[in-house]
Enzyme design. Structure first.
Site, PDB file in Angstrom:
ATOM      1  N   CYS A  97       1.020  -1.014  -0.028  1.00  0.00           N
ATOM      2  CA  CYS A  97      -0.090   0.136  -0.213  1.00  0.00           C
ATOM      3  C   CYS A  97       0.919   1.148   0.027  1.00  0.00           C
ATOM      4  CB  CYS A  97      -0.927  -0.019   1.086  1.00  0.00           C
ATOM      5  SG  CYS A  97      -2.510   1.032   1.030  1.00  0.00           S
ATOM      6  N   HIS A 175      -3.551  -5.051   0.861  1.00  0.00           N
ATOM      7  CA  HIS A 175      -3.051  -5.459   2.490  1.00  0.00           C
ATOM      8  C   HIS A 175      -3.190  -7.036   2.552  1.00  0.00           C
ATOM      9  CE1 HIS A 175      -2.446  -1.436   3.965  1.00  0.00           C
ATOM     10  NE2 HIS A 175      -3.641  -0.901   3.256  1.00  0.00           N
ATOM     11  N   GLU A 177      -1.175  -8.360   4.596  1.00  0.00           N
ATOM     12  CA  GLU A 177      -0.842  -8.625   5.971  1.00  0.00           C
ATOM     13  C   GLU A 177      -2.073  -8.492   6.896  1.00  0.00           C
ATOM     14  OE1 GLU A 177      -1.120  -4.162   6.168  1.00  0.00           O
ATOM     15  OE2 GLU A 177      -0.902  -5.991   4.643  1.00  0.00           O
TER      16      GLU A 177
END
Length: 235
Positions: A97, A175, A177
């Site tokens: 990002c 994202h 994660e």
């Protein structure tokens, strides 16, 4: 193996990406740039370490814009220099990002406002599903990357480039994660109002994140594994 993880704010964490890196034998060093008490005034002074000596660098997301000099101008130059040197040394960089936008900028691309924000779980079109699965992936961004010259665009949707590769480095706009706890913190720390302005129910967003956690984990692990196993490319 040593991985430097740049954590720009106190809300975001390496999450699923960090979990997989540890499982793959990496020792993570988390570098916190903006402390909690400066979240709304993030123009802090920060000295980034040298790129030498790391086996991998991960640059995580942030709620600010790479091009906003009044917000991040005091430290973004140091990060761009770090990412640029790491890349040119052949040290793989994974930008996520804001981190992808910083990577693009460091290597000669740029960042611009996206035609519309993306918040929520979104599928993408991918040329290489073994490296970038089609998702859906968690998205939370208002800007988009303009990849540098020579970059290979790997994935996209109607809003922006979703993944690009330059040499040994990879930038993703989404994202991988994201875990439910982080999504909840994003919602709690100003994200609820952003969601509501876009007609998104923040409670449903968090609930959906919990319901799809296993799928998100599998996709994130596949991405990290494929990234770590990429053959080296000329820089």
């Amino acid at each position: 193996m040593r991985a430097l993880v740049i954590r720009h704010d106190h809300v975001t964490e390496p999450g699923l990406v960090g979990d997989r890196l540890v499982q793959r034998g990496y020792d993570l060093t988390l570098l916190a740039v903006v402390p909690r008490e400066r979240h709304h005034t993030p123009d802090v002074r920060f000295d980034f370490p040298d790129a030498d000596g790391w086996d991998l660098i991960v640059s995580l997301g942030a709620p600010w814009s790479v091009y906003d000099d009044t917000t991040v101008g005091s430290w973004i130059g140091g990060e761009l220099a770090l990412l640029r040197k790491a890349h040119h040394l052949g040290i793989p960089v994974l930008g996520i990002c804001f981190g992808a936008q910083a990577l693009a900028t460091a290597l000669g691309g740029s960042v611009e406002a996206a035609p519309r924000p993306e918040i929520g779980w979104v599928g993408i079109d991918t040329d290489d599903p073994a490296l970038i699965p089609p998702g859906p992936w968690m998205q939370w961004h208002y800007d988009r990357c303009v990849p540098p010259s020579g970059a290979q665009e790997i994935a996209r949707n109607a809003v922006c480039t979703q993944a690009f590769r330059v040499g040994n480095s990879l930038g993703v706009q989404f994202h991988p994660e994201a875990i439910p706890g982080v999504v909840q913190r994003w919602v709690d720390f100003g994200g609820a109002e952003q969601c509501e302005r876009l007609g998104i129910d923040p409670k449903e967003l968090v609930a959906h994140s919990r319901a799809t956690e296993q799928m998100a984990r599998e996709n994130a692990y596949r991405l990290v594994d494929a990234f770590l196993d990429l053959p080296s490319c000329p820089i």
